[in-house]
Structure formats: structure tokens, C-alpha cells
Design an enzyme around this catalytic site. Structure first.
Site, short mmCIF file in Angstrom:
data_model
loop_
_atom_site.label_atom_id
_atom_site.label_comp_id
_atom_site.label_asym_id
_atom_site.label_seq_id
_atom_site.Cartn_x
_atom_site.Cartn_y
_atom_site.Cartn_z
N LYS A 20 1.77 -4.41 -3.53
CA LYS A 20 0.98 -4.61 -4.58
C LYS A 20 -0.40 -5.02 -4.48
CE LYS A 20 4.05 -3.04 -6.54
NZ LYS A 20 3.48 -1.52 -7.17
N LYS A 61 0.96 2.98 -9.79
CA LYS A 61 -0.11 2.32 -9.38
C LYS A 61 -1.28 1.88 -10.44
CE LYS A 61 2.11 2.89 -5.80
NZ LYS A 61 3.07 2.47 -4.72
N GLY A 62 -1.41 0.78 -10.64
CA GLY A 62 -2.35 0.52 -11.86
C GLY A 62 -1.77 0.48 -13.14
N1 LIG Z 1 -7.85 2.68 -7.42
C1 LIG Z 1 -6.64 2.10 -7.68
N2 LIG Z 1 -5.66 2.70 -8.37
C2 LIG Z 1 -4.53 2.32 -8.65
N3 LIG Z 1 -4.30 1.08 -8.30
C3 LIG Z 1 -5.11 0.36 -7.74
C4 LIG Z 1 -6.20 0.79 -7.39
N4 LIG Z 1 -7.15 -0.35 -6.57
C5 LIG Z 1 -6.39 -1.19 -6.62
N5 LIG Z 1 -4.94 -0.89 -7.13
C6 LIG Z 1 -3.83 -1.98 -7.35
O1 LIG Z 1 -2.99 -1.38 -6.36
C7 LIG Z 1 -1.91 -1.95 -6.87
C8 LIG Z 1 -0.80 -1.43 -6.21
O2 LIG Z 1 -0.83 -1.90 -4.83
P1 LIG Z 1 -0.08 -1.38 -3.75
O3 LIG Z 1 -0.45 0.08 -3.71
O4 LIG Z 1 -0.29 -2.12 -2.54
O5 LIG Z 1 1.36 -1.10 -4.14
S1 LIG Z 1 2.77 -0.88 -3.15
O6 LIG Z 1 3.16 -2.00 -2.69
O7 LIG Z 1 2.24 0.02 -2.18
O8 LIG Z 1 3.69 -0.30 -4.40
C9 LIG Z 1 -1.81 -2.03 -8.46
O9 LIG Z 1 -1.20 -3.07 -8.97
P2 LIG Z 1 -0.65 -2.97 -10.42
O10 LIG Z 1 -2.07 -2.90 -11.33
O11 LIG Z 1 0.13 -4.08 -10.64
O12 LIG Z 1 -0.01 -1.66 -10.98
C10 LIG Z 1 -3.41 -1.99 -8.72
O13 LIG Z 1 -3.63 -3.13 -9.31
#
Ligand SMILES: Nc1ncnc2c1ncn2[C@@H]1O[C@H](COP(=O)(O)OS(=O)(=O)O)[C@@H](OP(=O)(O)O)[C@H]1O
Length: 851
Positions: free
Chosen positions: A591, A805-806
Site C-alpha cells: 500500500k 490501486k488508487g
Molecule cells: N500512479 C499511481 N497509481 C495508482 N496508485 C498509486 C500511484 N502512485 C501511488 N499510488 C498509491 O499506491 C497505493 C497502492 O500501493 P501498492 O501498489 O503498494 O499496493 S499493494 O500492496 O501492492 O496492493 C494506492 O493506495 P490507495 O490510494 O489506498 O488505493 C495509491 O495511493
């Protein structure tokens, strides 16, 4: 008359020549089968004689030191990174399988406590002078730790060779010491510290070096553990002394000699047992198994004769009677194809072995001593079946599901087909190898379980197929004796609860070196130690081993192409000339934006990522998880694409201590990326993730606001909160990685910068990885609808990460943030200190928090 003689003489010569040539042709066609070479009697060599019949001590009333509750770990402060003695100490700790942290002495002492308890149960300081001369503050810290947690110190004092001063008072103590002394004998005194070492013994062969340090003590504050008779004045002075802590509350065992002397080494091992043995399942039992791997394999002229077989049986009985090793059995490995492959007398030896078969334990080798990695399952199965038929025809009692592969080939590195064939034909459940994890150092050998076959560590005892006579022993006969009399062989038994030795039939023929070796080893052990030598079947040994060392069950995969010994026995399914393993791991935590980073980084033309893993959200999740059990070939299959940087991102790695250990075994030089996000935001994001996955507890709570209150009485809520929080205790997890990787291998990324300015981060990463410059601004842009940066594809379309994601969710409320900040306060401040101390950039969110 003359003519007649000449004629008859010539005819005689002609016949003689014919007969001789027939004989010559015959002996060429049929090699020396019946030409028996006279074999001399085995050379008589005097056995070791124990100076006296000292009584052993029983283990019933052993006393162990009791500390105030610390982790079961040793801190070794060595003189320098390259100190030889430090290395010897490290080998002992490794062989005893005691967790330890080794640090070279420096201005800073390592952190000694966690927030809850002491980290170390014993402190070993290689050079006592360095301890005495530590900066006052450090010394006080160390002593206070030892007092508070009742943790003993073991240390060594060496003579300074050119120092004129002989008698010196030890700084801060009433103890005096004499340096540069010669001693003529070494005696063991009654002490609760002796466990393996017999008490009240005296050893005379102590050499003639004059660099011993002896201690002068005549108060009740010190207890002599070992003493030496000083040559010059005949006085008996302590060589190893126990300061029982009356003066300053710290228990110290001081050694006036390093552990290159075997009695000192044995006492050192006892001191470690005494200090931490209570929880280490201390036992005096030592199980010894002697395998004769190739009972029928050997060139003519080197093999066993009938007499050798009779002698082998006699010694088996002798070991049972004289050394009380009830039930001792020599274990005979057979390759049936070589039965009766010697000269006539040697064949009789083979036949006698079969006749006496029921007296021994038999185990399968391979029909023609085949190297497993060169064959596939079908061939291996065929060889094994043939060998099995031989065993059945000869009525060999193969009573245990134990087998040994010729030259351990196929066991490690694992040739899966060997395991499968073994199981199919022989139902093998236990084997052994010297190759895991590596042949050297032998003190680090371990066990593992693969496909339900327990692979135990195997030991060498200096006997090989070519070691047949005392006079031709490489390194001379003294070498054999030294191995036994306090050398490597002696310590192999001392340090390992189970020792499986490899020998060969040649070692039981000629001078019968193996019988000499084991008899003398048993005698030497009986003489100087309280150990009880025993025999049990390999099946029982495997059970015992893994009950004791459970953590070894899962194999620790290493790269077979790096170790030259492994490389030649690597199965063909692993191609060492074209092997691709990742050289970069993105560890997460979960995350923090790890998917986005991986997704962007991969666009660089010199970078490749693992291929897709079905059903695993792209992550390989090899280290520390269930996939690890699938083996290295499984892992390798995801890295077919070569590139300057080959990486995989599994966000599950960061907070998994096993992942750190396993990754360092397979890709020790790999670089690591860790993304640091405000742990409160990370915890919140995890909660949203659980909500999105319709986790019942999360759904019932609705949002995080009440989880803190509810979790006080509700275990499910508590579990969920813990899951949200635990990955964010960064410094705690980081420590595990730093046990295996150096800080210079790690790059930390501020998650907020990654989210808002990914191009800036990617440039930094590219530079850190020594990759050519790449203009990421052409392939990444911000998507207002997604609210995040996304890739631009070849058709100029925006390709964002999936909806998981996001995510779109409500902002965290202030109360929740306060609670979470409170939970992470200590860890955040520790992370801040760590980054500052390491001169690393501090993430903006952390700087704001620690104002
Ligand atoms: N470019 C881009 N696109 C989408 N999401 C982004 C991006 N950059 C950073 N983030 C943040 O990444 C969070 C998800 O983290 P991870 O990819 O490490 O999650 S996981 O553990 O692999 O499932 C995700 O967390 P959430 O916002 O809670 O969904 C995002 O805040």
C-alpha cells in the site's frame, strides 16, 4: 651329435615361445583376475591411551545460568572484521546453531534492548583489553545491561609478546594476571560450567609455547575452571577463570588463551552452554552413524578381503561392548553392478559380506554408481530397480528408508527427478549430503526437507577411497591423529547431536584406517568428555534433528551456479551459462505505491520485470511464502528476459523476516527498494483495501474511527487493527533486512514524492541503478480522472493501474490520525534517528511528524 642337440634345442625353444605367447595373449585378454598380489598385513599402530580413568559426570543436576529474560541470541564483539580468532568463535556459534550478531569493536556499541526486553543472552568479547579500554560511557552501558538482565560476558586475554611487564592487575578488578607464561599441564576443576568436559582431569601434552596468560586468584570472588602448572615455578594458576560478579555484579568468564587449543575450545563451548543452555535442549547424547558408501565399488587391489570383513564385524561388536554403543551398526551402501568385481580373494570378501549381510544395515547407492544429475527419471528409476533386484536376490536387509546418492549428486542442488525416483522405488524418507548449503565451512552444514525426504548434514572424517595405508596418508599420519585428538573430527562429534560420517570400503582394507580412526575417536571422547556416544537409525536421527532444529525444515535455496562444486552437479534443467535471477527487489511495504513504481520502472529499455504469475496479482511472492517451497526452478521460470536490471516487486517481502533471510541466500548482491509512506496513511489504505474486499470485521466497523476502542475487547477487530498497523513499524522490519543486506544496497523512497512526482523519483532510481538516462516524461502523465500518474501507451492512450490501486475513499478523520500517530510514535522516531544517523534523506511526512 652337435647337430642333433641343436635341432632338439631349437624345437624346444620354439615350443617354449609358443607357450609363452599363448600365456601372454591369455593374460592380456583376461586381466589379472587370477594373478593374486600378495597383500601385507595391516600395519600395527598403537592406539591412543587415556592417561587415567576419570569418572564421567551425569547430566541430571546440571546448573545453567538464568538471566532476566532476554532473546536467545549472542552478541559477539570481535577485534576486527578480519580477526582469525573471531572467525573461529563464529564457527563455533554457527555449528552450535545459536543465533548471534557479530560486530567489530567500534566507537558505538550495538543497541542492546528492544522496547520490551534484552536482545542478547550472552556477550562474547574477543579482546578483553578492548573492553577494558572502551569509552567510559560505552563500558557503563554494557555493564549496566549485563547487570540489569543478568547477562554474562565471555572474553579472552592474550599476552602482548614484547611486553616486559609480566604481572599485571586487571583494570577495575582485584584480579592479577601473568602474561607470556609457559605451562606444562592443564587441569580441569570441578565447576558448574563444565558440561561436556570431564572434571578433575590433567592433560600433559600442552605444547611448549610461552604465551599463556594465567590468573592469580585467592579470594572467593573467582572460581578456577581450568588451571595450568606454570613451568617456571611449578605453581598451579588459573587459565580460565569465572568472575562470579561479587565485585561489580557482572558475571565474566575470562580465558587466558584462545580457542585454538582444544581443551580451551571445549571449555568455551561449555561456557556457552552454561550461559544459555537451559533453553537450548542441552544433551550429552551424541549419535554417530558410520556409512560405508560403496561397499562393492573399488579398483582391484584396493578392495576388502575376507579377513577385512571378519575384522569389520569384530569391530562392530567391539564398539558395542567397549564403548557402550549398544546396537552400533556399520551401514553398508551398495551398487550391485560392482559385486565380485575384484580379484579372486577380493571376490571372496564380497561373498562373505553377503553371507554376513544380516549383521549390517544396508542402504542403496545406485546400480552403477551413477551420477544422478546426468539422468532423467526413467533412467534413474531403471537403475534403482536393478539395484533393488540385486538386493532382493542377495537377501540384503534394507531395513530403513534411507539412501545415499553417489557423490551426493542430485541431492543439493536438487535434481527433482532423483527425489521422485527414490520415493517411487525405495520409498526413501531420509538421505544425507555434505553439500548443503555448501561443502565449506563444514561447521555451517545444515539439513532440509524436500518432497518429504529429510536431507541430513553429512560429515567427512578425512577418509577417502585413496586413503588406504598409514604411511601414504596425505599430510602424514600425524594429521590423522590430530583430527582425532582434539581436532576437527573430535569437534564434529562435540558440536553435532547427530554425526553421519562417510567412509569407503578401501578404508576397511589394507591398514583399516577407518577402524583405527573410530576406535581412537571413541577412546579420546571417552577419556576427556562426559559425552554418551550412541547409535540410532537414520530415520530416528532425522526425527530428532528436526524436532530440535525445526527452522531448518524449509531449504534455503542458493544459486547453484556460483559454487563451483554445485555447478558441476547442477541438473540440466538449470542452465548456468544463461541463468537470470533478479538483481533488484522492490520490497514494498504493501500500500505504499509499489505497483506504480514497478509499472513505471519497467518502461526503461534496460529493465525487465518478472513475467506474469497466474492468480497472484503479478507478484511472484517467492521469498518467505508458500511459493518458496516450489523451488528455485519455479522462480527462475519467471525471469526469462535478460536485461541490465531484472527486478521483481512483491510488496509482501518487507515485513516478512523469512523473506530477508531467503532473499539473501539466493540473491545476496541484489539491490533493494523500500518505499516509506506515513504509516498512518498506510494503515488507513489497508483498512480501505479490507473494506473493498468485504472483510466482515471491516464492514461491521464501517470506518477506522472506532477500531481502537472496539479492538480492546474484540479479538477480530484487534487482529484487523494489527494487520493494518504491523507493516508500518518500519524500523523493526528494516532491522531484519539489515541483518542480511548492507545499507548501501538499499534505496529508500518517499511515497508522497512517488505519488506526486514519479518522474523525479524514477530519475533518481535510474541513477542509483547505474542505468542510462531515460526520459520518463514522454511515457508518464497525470490523469485528472484517476487522480494519479499513469503510463502512456504506444497509441498515446493513458493506461492507469486498475481500480484496486488508487481507490476513491473518504479522507481520514483527525481522531483516527491522532490514534494512529500515537501508535507509531516510537517507531517513527526510531526511523527518524536511524535515517539521520545514516545520513539518508528523511521523508517529508516524517520530518513534519518529528518536529
Ligand atoms: N500512479 C499511481 N497509481 C495508482 N496508485 C498509486 C500511484 N502512485 C501511488 N499510488 C498509491 O499506491 C497505493 C497502492 O500501493 P501498492 O501498489 O503498494 O499496493 S499493494 O500492496 O501492492 O496492493 C494506492 O493506495 P490507495 O490510494 O489506498 O488505493 C495509491 O495511493
Amino acid at each position: 651329435m652337435n647337430g642333433f642337440i641343436n635341432h632338439r634345442f631349437l624345437r624346444f625353444i620354439k615350443y617354449l615361445l609358443i607357450v609363452l605367447s599363448i600365456f601372454a595373449v591369455y593374460s592380456l585378454i583376461i586381466p589379472s583376475k587370477n594373478v593374486l598380489k600378495e597383500r601385507g598385513k595391516p600395519k600395527y599402530v598403537e592406539n591412543y591411551k587415556c592417561p587415567a580413568d576419570w569418572t564421567p559426570k551425569d547430566e541430571e543436576n546440571w546448573e545453567f545460568h538464568q538471566n532476566n529474560g532476554t532473546d536467545q541470541k549472542v552478541l559477539l564483539i570481535s577485534d576486527s572484521l578480519f580477526s582469525r580468532h573471531g572467525k573461529l568463535i563464529t564457527q563455533v556459534l554457527t555449528a552450535l546453531k545459536i543465533p548471534f550478531k557479530s560486530e567489530a569493536v567500534s566507537k558505538n556499541i550495538p543497541v542492546l534492548t528492544t522496547s520490551r526486553k534484552g536482545r542478547y543472552s550472552l556477550i562474547i568479547i574477543e579482546n578483553y583489553y578492548k573492553y577494558l579500554n572502551m569509552p567510559r560511557w560505552n563500558r557503563q552501558l554494557l555493564d549496566k545491561y549485563c547487570m540489569d538482565y543478568k547477562v554474562p560476558v565471555i572474553s579472552f586475554i592474550a599476552s602482548k609478546p614484547n611486553d616486559q611487564l609480566k604481572r599485571i592487575r586487571i583494570k577495575g578488578s582485584s584480579l592479577w594476571m601473568w602474561q607470556n607464561q609457559q605451562i606444562q599441564s592443564l587441569s580441569t576443576h570441578p565447576s558448574k560450567i563444565h558440561k561436556i568436559t570431564k572434571e578433575n582431569t590433567t592433560r600433559l601434552d600442552v605444547g611448549n609455547s610461552s604465551d599463556w596468560v594465567v590468573f592469580e586468584e585467592n579470594t572467593k570472588k573467582f572460581e578456577t575452571i581450568l588451571s595450568g602448572k606454570v613451568t617456571k615455578n611449578g605453581k598451579d594458576r588459573a587459565v580460565v577463570i569465572h568472575d562470579i560478579g561479587i565485585e561489580d555484579g557482572v558475571n565474566r568468564i575470562l580465558f587466558g588463551r584462545n580457542i585454538s587449543d582444544w581443551t580451551i575450545k571445549m571449555t568455551f563451548i561449555d561456557s556457552i552452554w552454561w550461559a544459555i543452555g537451559k533453553n537450548m535442549q542441552f544433551s550429552l547424547d551424541r549419535f554417530i552413524q558410520v556409512d560405508i558408501d560403496d561397499i562393492f565399488v573399488g579398483a582391484q587391489g584396493t578392495r576388502m578381503l575376507e579377513d577385512d570383513v571378519i575384522n569389520l564385524l569384530a569391530y562392530q561388536q567391539k564398539f558395542r561392548n567397549k564403548y557402550n554403543i549398544s546396537n552400533f551398526h556399520f551401514m553398508l551402501g551398495f551398487s550391485g553392478s560392482y559385486f565380485r568385481n575384484g580379484d579372486e580373494n577380493e571376490d571372496k570378501g564380497d561373498e562373505l559380506l553377503i553371507e554376513k549381510a544380516s549383521n549390517f544395515v544396508w542402504f542403496p547407492h545406485m546400480w552403477r554408481h551413477n551420477h544422478a544429475h546426468e539422468h532423467n527419471y526413467t533412467y534413474l528409476e531403471a537403475f534403482m530397480v536393478q539395484n533393488k533386484m540385486f538386493a532382493e536376490n542377495m537377501r540384503l536387509p534394507v531395513n530403513y528408508t534411507y539412501a545415499i546418492a553417489p557423490q551426493h549428486d542430485g541431492v543439493y542442488p536438487v535434481h527433482e527427478q532423483l527425489y521422485d525416483a527414490w520415493k517411487k522405488v525405495w520409498k526413501v524418507s531420509v538421505t544425507a549430503t555434505e553439500e548443503y548449503p555448501h561443502f565449506k565451512p563444514s561447521t555451517s552444514r545444515k539439513a532440509f526437507i524436500y518432497k518429504n525426504i529429510s536431507v541430513l548434514p553429512r560429515q567427512t572424517c578425512g577418509l577417502y577411497t585413496h586413503t588406504q595405508t598409514f604411511d601414504t596418508y596425505p599430510g602424514g599420519f600425524d594429521y590423522v591423529q590430530n583430527l582425532i585428538r582434539g581436532g576437527d573430527l573430535f569437534f564434529t562429534v562435540l558440536l553435532n547431536p547427530v554425526s553421519i560420517f562417510m567412509t569407503h570400503q578401501q578404508n576397511y582394507a589394507h591398514d583399516r584406517l577407518a577402524l583405527y580412526t573410530f576406535e581412537n575417536l571413541f577412546e579420546f571422547l571417552r577419556c576427556w568428555t562426559n559425552l554418551k556416544i550412541k547409535w540410532q537409525s537414520p530415520i530416528e536421527s532425522a526425527k530428532m534433528y528436526f524436532e530440535r532444529f525445526e527452522e531448518e525444515k524449509v531449504p534455503l535455496w542458493t544459486n547453484p551456479c556460483i559454487d563451483p562444486r554445485h555447478r558441476i552437479i547442477t541438473p540440466p534443467s538449470i542452465n548456468c551459462s544463461n541463468l537470470t535471477l533478479p538483481n533488484l527487489l522492490i520490497l514494498g511495504p504493501q500500500k505504499t505505491g509499489s505497483t506504480a513504481l514497478a509499472n513505471f520502472l519497467e518502461i526503461h529499455p534496460n529493465v525487465s520485470q518478472n513475467s506474469n504469475v497466474p492468480g497472484s496479482f503479478e507478484e511472484v511472492q517467492f521469498f518467505g511464502g508458500n511459493n518458496y517451497k516450489k523451488g528455485i526452478e519455479w522462480y527462475l521460470s519467471y525471469f526469462q528476459q535478460k536485461a541490465e536490471i531484472v527486478f521483481e516487486k512483491s510488496a509482501t517481502y518487507f515485513d516478512n523476516p523469512l523473506a530477508a533471510k531467503q532473499a539473501s541466500a539466493l540473491v545476496p548482491n541484489s539491490k533493494l527498494i523500500i518505499i516509506l509512506q506515513n504509516p498512518a496513511d498506510r494503515a488507513y489504505s489497508w483498512f480501505q483495501h479490507m473494506l473493498a474486499h468485504k472483510d466482515e470485521t471491516a464492514m461491521n466497523l464501517g470506518n477506522m474511527t472506532h477500531i481502537f476502542e472496539v479492538s480492546k475487547n474484540n479479538t477480530l477487530a484487534k487482529k484487523l487493527l494489527n494487520r493494518c498497523v504491523s507493516g508500518g513499524k518500519y524500523i523493526h522490519h528494516l532491522e531484519k533486512w539489515l541483518e542480511h543486506f548492507s545499507l548501501s544496497q538499499i534505496m529508500f523512497i518517499d511515497s508522497d514524492v512517488l505519488r506526486n512526482q514519479p518522474i523525479k523519483i524514477l530519475s533518481k532510481v535510474t541513477e542509483w541503478l547505474d542505468l542510462p538516462y531515460f526520459d520518463y516524461s514522454k511515457v508518464i502523465r497525470f490523469s485528472p480522472s484517476k487522480g494519479f500518474h499513469c503510463k502512456i501507451d504506444e497509441n498515446s492512450k493513458t493506461r492507469c493501474l486498475g481500480e484496486s490501486k488508487g481507490r476513491k475513499y473518504e479522507k481520514m478523520d483527525e481522531a483516527t490520525r491522532l490514534e494512529l500517530d500515537e501508535i507509531f510514535a516510537i517507531d517513527n522516531s526510531a526511523l527518524f534517528k536511524f535515517l539521520r544517523k545514516s545520513r539518508l534523506e528523511i521523508p517529508g511526512w516524517l520530518r513534519k511528524l518529528i518536529k
